[in-house]
Design a protein around this motif. Structure first.
Motif, PDB file in Angstrom:
ATOM      1  N   ILE A   1      38.788  34.601  43.308  1.00  0.00           N
ATOM      2  CA  ILE A   1      40.197  34.572  43.206  1.00  0.00           C
ATOM      3  C   ILE A   1      40.935  35.181  44.509  1.00  0.00           C
ATOM      4  O   ILE A   1      40.569  36.173  45.072  1.00  0.00           O
ATOM      5  CB  ILE A   1      40.621  35.447  41.932  1.00  0.00           C
ATOM      6  N   ASP A   2      41.997  34.546  45.121  1.00  0.00           N
ATOM      7  CA  ASP A   2      42.793  35.207  46.125  1.00  0.00           C
ATOM      8  C   ASP A   2      44.098  34.832  46.074  1.00  0.00           C
ATOM      9  O   ASP A   2      44.568  33.706  45.749  1.00  0.00           O
ATOM     10  CB  ASP A   2      42.093  34.422  47.565  1.00  0.00           C
ATOM     11  N   ARG A   3      45.045  35.794  46.504  1.00  0.00           N
ATOM     12  CA  ARG A   3      46.427  35.402  46.390  1.00  0.00           C
ATOM     13  C   ARG A   3      47.027  34.391  47.530  1.00  0.00           C
ATOM     14  O   ARG A   3      48.121  33.743  47.423  1.00  0.00           O
ATOM     15  CB  ARG A   3      47.225  36.676  46.428  1.00  0.00           C
ATOM     16  N   ASP A   4      45.994  34.335  48.493  1.00  0.00           N
ATOM     17  CA  ASP A   4      46.441  33.332  49.702  1.00  0.00           C
ATOM     18  C   ASP A   4      45.617  32.086  49.481  1.00  0.00           C
ATOM     19  O   ASP A   4      44.594  32.022  48.599  1.00  0.00           O
ATOM     20  CB  ASP A   4      46.084  34.090  51.200  1.00  0.00           C
ATOM     21  N   ARG A   5      45.875  31.063  50.279  1.00  0.00           N
ATOM     22  CA  ARG A   5      45.525  29.961  50.019  1.00  0.00           C
ATOM     23  C   ARG A   5      44.033  29.781  50.989  1.00  0.00           C
ATOM     24  O   ARG A   5      43.252  28.982  50.702  1.00  0.00           O
ATOM     25  CB  ARG A   5      46.368  28.593  50.554  1.00  0.00           C
ATOM     26  N   GLN A   6      43.822  30.630  51.721  1.00  0.00           N
ATOM     27  CA  GLN A   6      42.831  30.602  52.759  1.00  0.00           C
ATOM     28  C   GLN A   6      42.495  32.038  53.187  1.00  0.00           C
ATOM     29  O   GLN A   6      43.660  32.801  53.143  1.00  0.00           O
ATOM     30  CB  GLN A   6      42.924  29.493  53.868  1.00  0.00           C
ATOM     31  N   ALA A   7      41.446  32.335  53.852  1.00  0.00           N
ATOM     32  CA  ALA A   7      41.252  33.594  54.377  1.00  0.00           C
ATOM     33  C   ALA A   7      42.299  33.657  55.639  1.00  0.00           C
ATOM     34  O   ALA A   7      41.980  32.770  56.517  1.00  0.00           O
ATOM     35  CB  ALA A   7      39.571  33.781  54.680  1.00  0.00           C
ATOM     36  N   ASN A   8      42.991  34.721  55.841  1.00  0.00           N
ATOM     37  CA  ASN A   8      43.793  34.884  56.985  1.00  0.00           C
ATOM     38  C   ASN A   8      43.705  36.226  57.385  1.00  0.00           C
ATOM     39  O   ASN A   8      44.598  36.525  58.605  1.00  0.00           O
ATOM     40  CB  ASN A   8      45.279  34.628  56.719  1.00  0.00           C
ATOM     41  N   GLY A   9      43.001  37.214  56.889  1.00  0.00           N
ATOM     42  CA  GLY A   9      42.933  38.695  57.269  1.00  0.00           C
ATOM     43  C   GLY A   9      41.974  38.773  58.536  1.00  0.00           C
ATOM     44  O   GLY A   9      41.557  37.883  59.299  1.00  0.00           O
TER      45      GLY A   9
ATOM     46  N   MET B   1      38.283  40.921  30.717  1.00  0.00           N
ATOM     47  CA  MET B   1      39.471  40.115  30.691  1.00  0.00           C
ATOM     48  C   MET B   1      40.183  40.459  32.213  1.00  0.00           C
ATOM     49  O   MET B   1      39.937  41.654  32.672  1.00  0.00           O
ATOM     50  CB  MET B   1      40.453  40.685  29.811  1.00  0.00           C
ATOM     51  N   VAL B   2      40.321  39.522  32.820  1.00  0.00           N
ATOM     52  CA  VAL B   2      41.037  39.680  34.234  1.00  0.00           C
ATOM     53  C   VAL B   2      42.388  38.835  33.986  1.00  0.00           C
ATOM     54  O   VAL B   2      42.521  37.634  33.910  1.00  0.00           O
ATOM     55  CB  VAL B   2      40.281  39.098  35.299  1.00  0.00           C
ATOM     56  N   GLU B   3      43.333  39.626  34.298  1.00  0.00           N
ATOM     57  CA  GLU B   3      44.680  39.128  34.139  1.00  0.00           C
ATOM     58  C   GLU B   3      45.046  38.445  35.597  1.00  0.00           C
ATOM     59  O   GLU B   3      45.112  39.309  36.228  1.00  0.00           O
ATOM     60  CB  GLU B   3      45.743  40.085  33.553  1.00  0.00           C
ATOM     61  N   THR B   4      45.799  37.274  35.720  1.00  0.00           N
ATOM     62  CA  THR B   4      46.185  36.805  36.904  1.00  0.00           C
ATOM     63  C   THR B   4      47.523  36.189  36.825  1.00  0.00           C
ATOM     64  O   THR B   4      48.231  36.114  35.691  1.00  0.00           O
ATOM     65  CB  THR B   4      45.171  35.778  37.522  1.00  0.00           C
ATOM     66  N   SER B   5      48.355  36.033  37.838  1.00  0.00           N
ATOM     67  CA  SER B   5      49.538  35.330  37.701  1.00  0.00           C
ATOM     68  C   SER B   5      49.438  34.055  37.312  1.00  0.00           C
ATOM     69  O   SER B   5      50.600  33.342  36.809  1.00  0.00           O
ATOM     70  CB  SER B   5      50.141  35.380  39.180  1.00  0.00           C
ATOM     71  N   ALA B   6      48.301  33.448  37.096  1.00  0.00           N
ATOM     72  CA  ALA B   6      48.273  31.924  36.522  1.00  0.00           C
ATOM     73  C   ALA B   6      47.659  32.079  35.177  1.00  0.00           C
ATOM     74  O   ALA B   6      47.207  30.942  34.672  1.00  0.00           O
ATOM     75  CB  ALA B   6      47.274  31.359  37.503  1.00  0.00           C
ATOM     76  N   GLY B   7      47.499  33.273  34.471  1.00  0.00           N
ATOM     77  CA  GLY B   7      46.898  33.317  33.414  1.00  0.00           C
ATOM     78  C   GLY B   7      45.616  34.351  33.305  1.00  0.00           C
ATOM     79  O   GLY B   7      45.223  35.009  34.250  1.00  0.00           O
ATOM     80  N   ARG B   8      45.144  34.339  32.140  1.00  0.00           N
ATOM     81  CA  ARG B   8      43.813  35.076  31.950  1.00  0.00           C
ATOM     82  C   ARG B   8      42.761  34.451  32.024  1.00  0.00           C
ATOM     83  O   ARG B   8      42.374  33.197  31.604  1.00  0.00           O
ATOM     84  CB  ARG B   8      43.962  35.836  30.397  1.00  0.00           C
ATOM     85  N   LEU B   9      41.687  34.937  32.605  1.00  0.00           N
ATOM     86  CA  LEU B   9      40.142  34.690  32.535  1.00  0.00           C
ATOM     87  C   LEU B   9      39.109  35.837  32.464  1.00  0.00           C
ATOM     88  O   LEU B   9      39.801  36.814  32.233  1.00  0.00           O
ATOM     89  CB  LEU B   9      39.837  34.003  33.865  1.00  0.00           C
ATOM     90  N   ARG B  10      38.046  35.405  31.792  1.00  0.00           N
ATOM     91  CA  ARG B  10      37.017  36.249  31.294  1.00  0.00           C
ATOM     92  C   ARG B  10      36.017  36.437  32.341  1.00  0.00           C
ATOM     93  O   ARG B  10      35.532  35.328  32.820  1.00  0.00           O
ATOM     94  CB  ARG B  10      36.443  35.772  29.865  1.00  0.00           C
ATOM     95  N   ALA B  11      35.537  37.482  32.590  1.00  0.00           N
ATOM     96  CA  ALA B  11      34.348  37.843  33.387  1.00  0.00           C
ATOM     97  C   ALA B  11      33.563  38.992  32.975  1.00  0.00           C
ATOM     98  O   ALA B  11      34.301  40.264  32.848  1.00  0.00           O
ATOM     99  CB  ALA B  11      34.740  37.786  34.896  1.00  0.00           C
ATOM    100  N   GLN B  12      32.122  39.018  32.954  1.00  0.00           N
ATOM    101  CA  GLN B  12      31.508  40.104  32.489  1.00  0.00           C
ATOM    102  C   GLN B  12      31.415  41.337  33.378  1.00  0.00           C
ATOM    103  O   GLN B  12      31.366  42.370  33.116  1.00  0.00           O
ATOM    104  CB  GLN B  12      29.966  39.724  32.096  1.00  0.00           C
ATOM    105  N   LYS B  13      31.541  40.956  34.823  1.00  0.00           N
ATOM    106  CA  LYS B  13      31.415  41.809  35.755  1.00  0.00           C
ATOM    107  C   LYS B  13      32.607  41.391  37.074  1.00  0.00           C
ATOM    108  O   LYS B  13      32.658  40.183  37.024  1.00  0.00           O
ATOM    109  CB  LYS B  13      30.114  41.682  36.664  1.00  0.00           C
ATOM    110  N   VAL B  14      33.201  42.310  37.591  1.00  0.00           N
ATOM    111  CA  VAL B  14      34.110  42.060  38.538  1.00  0.00           C
ATOM    112  C   VAL B  14      33.900  42.830  39.742  1.00  0.00           C
ATOM    113  O   VAL B  14      33.344  44.000  39.933  1.00  0.00           O
ATOM    114  CB  VAL B  14      35.467  42.272  38.081  1.00  0.00           C
ATOM    115  N   VAL B  15      33.903  42.058  41.030  1.00  0.00           N
ATOM    116  CA  VAL B  15      33.947  42.867  42.481  1.00  0.00           C
ATOM    117  C   VAL B  15      35.362  42.708  43.091  1.00  0.00           C
ATOM    118  O   VAL B  15      35.493  41.357  43.331  1.00  0.00           O
ATOM    119  CB  VAL B  15      32.826  42.398  43.342  1.00  0.00           C
ATOM    120  N   VAL B  16      35.962  43.729  43.484  1.00  0.00           N
ATOM    121  CA  VAL B  16      37.316  43.634  44.050  1.00  0.00           C
ATOM    122  C   VAL B  16      36.934  44.014  45.713  1.00  0.00           C
ATOM    123  O   VAL B  16      36.355  45.201  45.996  1.00  0.00           O
ATOM    124  CB  VAL B  16      38.084  44.733  43.440  1.00  0.00           C
ATOM    125  N   CYS B  17      37.366  42.942  46.362  1.00  0.00           N
ATOM    126  CA  CYS B  17      37.193  43.245  48.143  1.00  0.00           C
ATOM    127  C   CYS B  17      38.422  42.889  48.583  1.00  0.00           C
ATOM    128  O   CYS B  17      38.824  41.765  49.082  1.00  0.00           O
ATOM    129  CB  CYS B  17      36.271  42.166  48.430  1.00  0.00           C
TER     130      CYS B  17
END
Length: 372
Positions: free
Chosen positions: A33-41, A178-194
Motif C-alpha cells: 500500500i502506498d499513498r503515491d502512485r509510484q515510488a518518488n522518494g 485490520m488495516v484502515e485505509t482511505s479506500a476502506g478496510r483490509l485484513r492482514a495478519q502481519k504488517v510492515v510499515v516502511c
C-alpha cells in the motif's frame, strides 16, 4: 467483502518492496500500500549503487553482502539490468591511501586490490593522473538505474508472485488484523510499515522518541563525458562517509587534512560518487544536510562543491543536464526496526543505504515477524 492477506506492507520504496519480496518468496499473500502512485522518494533519488566495501563491519556489512546476492538473483529472474560492477576509490592524498591500505589489511579487504597511481589511472584513463596517489578497487559493487528498476521490480512481484499493489491510498490506522485505509478496510495478519522520511502519518510519537531526523542531499546528472566507466568511482571525501573506512585509526589524519583543504565540502557533507547510466550520462553527488524539517531548495554553491571534486579528478566537468534533491530518514543507528505491536514492524533504513542493505533487511524482518 474485506480483502485478506498474510502480510500488508506500507510503502513501496525499495525497503517496502524488499519486505514484499521476502514474504512472497515464502509463499505469503502480500499487499503493498502506498499513498503515491509510484515510488518518488529516496529510493529513486540516488545512485542506484549497491555498496558492500566500506559498510560498517557487523550488521551493515552482513546485510549488504546478502542484498548483493539478491540483486544478482533478481537480475536473472526479473531482468533487472546491472549497468556496471565494482568500485574504484581514487586516492588524492597520502592520508587517504593509508586508510585504503589499512582496510585492505583488515577483515574485509582480502578480495580488494590496492593500486598504484599508474594502475588507478589505468582503470579509468580519463582520470587526471597528477591528482592521484593510488587507489583501491573493490569487485563487489553493483549499479542499477533506480528510477527504472523499482517499477520493474514491482511488476515482477505482481506477475511472478501475485503481490497486490494498492497505490494512491493512505493508511490511517493499523490494528491487526485490520488495516484502515482511505479506500476502506483490509485484513492482514502481519504488517510492515516502511515510511521512509514520513514521520507524521503512522506512529509519529514512537518516531519522535527514536530521535529520527531527515537528511537532504543534492545530486546532478552530467552529459555524456566522452568516456565509459567500467565501475563506480569514489574519492577521498567518500572515505569519511562509510563506517568501514571512517572507523579506522588512519581516518583521523585524513579528516584533519580534508579539514584543512576541503573545509566547505566537509561542512556540507559533500563526497563524490560517480556512476554512469545506459545513455552515457553520469550521476554525480552528493551532499548531506540534517534537520527535522528541511527546505526543498538546492544550493548552487553546494552543487559547485560537488563539481569541484569532480573537476579535481577529471580536469573538467560536462554540462549539468539534471539536478535534484532527495530526503531520507537519518538516525544514529544504520537501521531502525521497532515493534509498535506484536504483529507490526516499523522499519526504516536511517543511513542512506536502502539499495545496499534493504533486501537482506527484508529477509531478516520477515523471518523474525513470522516467528512471533
Amino acid at each position: 467483502m474485506t480483502d485478506t492477506y498474510d502480510l500488508a506492507v506500507v510503502g513501496s520504496g525499495i525497503i517496502g518492496l524488499a519486505h514484499a519480496l521476502a514474504a512472497a518468496r515464502l509463499g505469503l499473500r502480500v499487499v503493498v500500500i502506498d499513498r503515491d502512485r509510484q515510488a518518488n522518494g529516496a529510493s529513486i533519488r540516488n545512485f542506484g549503487l549497491v555498496v558492500v566495501t566500506g559498510q560498517e563491519p557487523g550488521s551493515s556489512r552482513r546485510l549488504a553482502e546478502r542484498s548483493r546476492k539478491i540483486w544478482l538473483e533478481l537480475a536473472n529472474e526479473a531482468g533487472l539490468e546491472i549497468l556496471h560492477r565494482g568500485k574504484l576509490i581514487a586516492a588524492q592524498r597520502p592520508e587517504a591511501l593509508a586508510v585504503l591500505e589499512s582496510f585492505k589489511a583488515g577483515e574485509h579487504g582480502a578480495e580488494c586490490k590496492i593500486l598504484t597511481a599508474r594502475e588507478t589511472v589505468g582503470q579509468l584513463g580519463s582520470l587526471n593522473g597528477k591528482a592521484i596517489v593510488g587507489g583501491l578497487f573493490s569487485p563487489f559493487e553493483l549499479r542499477v538505474e533506480s528510477r527504472e528498476v523499482l517499477p520493474r521490480l514491482a511488476s515482477f512481484l505482481a506477475g511472478r508472485f501475485g503481490v497486490a499493489f494498492r497505490t494512491g491510498i493512505s493508511v490511517n490506522e493499523i490494528a491487526p488484523p485490520m488495516v484502515e485505509t482511505s479506500a476502506g478496510r483490509l485484513r492482514a495478519q502481519k504488517v510492515v510499515v516502511c515510511p521512509g522520511d514520513d514521520f507524521s502519518s503512522l506512529y509519529p510519537q514512537r518516531l519522535r522518541e527514536l530521535d529520527v531526523q531527515r537528511c537532504k542531499l543534492q545530486m546532478l546528472r552530467l552529459a555524456y563525458p566522452g568516456f565509459r566507466l567500467s565501475s563506480a568511482l569514489m574519492s577521498d571525501l567518500s572515505l569519511l562517509r562509510y563506517g568501514g573506512f571512517a572507523s579506522l585509526p588512519e581516518a583521523v589524519a585524513l579528516r584533519a587534512k580534508l579539514g584543512e583543504q576541503r573545509e566547505a565540502a566537509l561542512a556540507n557533507g559533500v563526497h563524490l560518487i560517480v556512476v554512469q547510466s545506459a545513455d552515457g550520462s553520469l550521476v554525480v553527488g552528493d551532499s548531506h544536510h540534517y534537520g527535522l524539517s528541511l527546505d526543498p531548495f538546492g544550493s548552487e554553491a553546494v552543487d559547485q562543491l560537488i563539481l569541484d571534486e569532480f573537476r579535481t579528478l577529471f580536469g573538467k566537468a560536462p554540462e549539468v543536464i539534471e539536478r535534484w534533491t532527495g530526503s531520507y530518514a537519518s538516525a544514529k543507528n544504520a537501521v531502525l526496526r521497532d515493534t509498535p505491536h506484536k504483529d507490526v514492524r516499523l522499519v526504516i533504513v536511517t543511513s542512506g543505504t536502502g539499495a545496499s542493505t534493504g533486501f537482506g533487511l527484508g529477509e531478516e524482518t520477515i523471518v523474525e515477524l513470522l516467528s512471533q
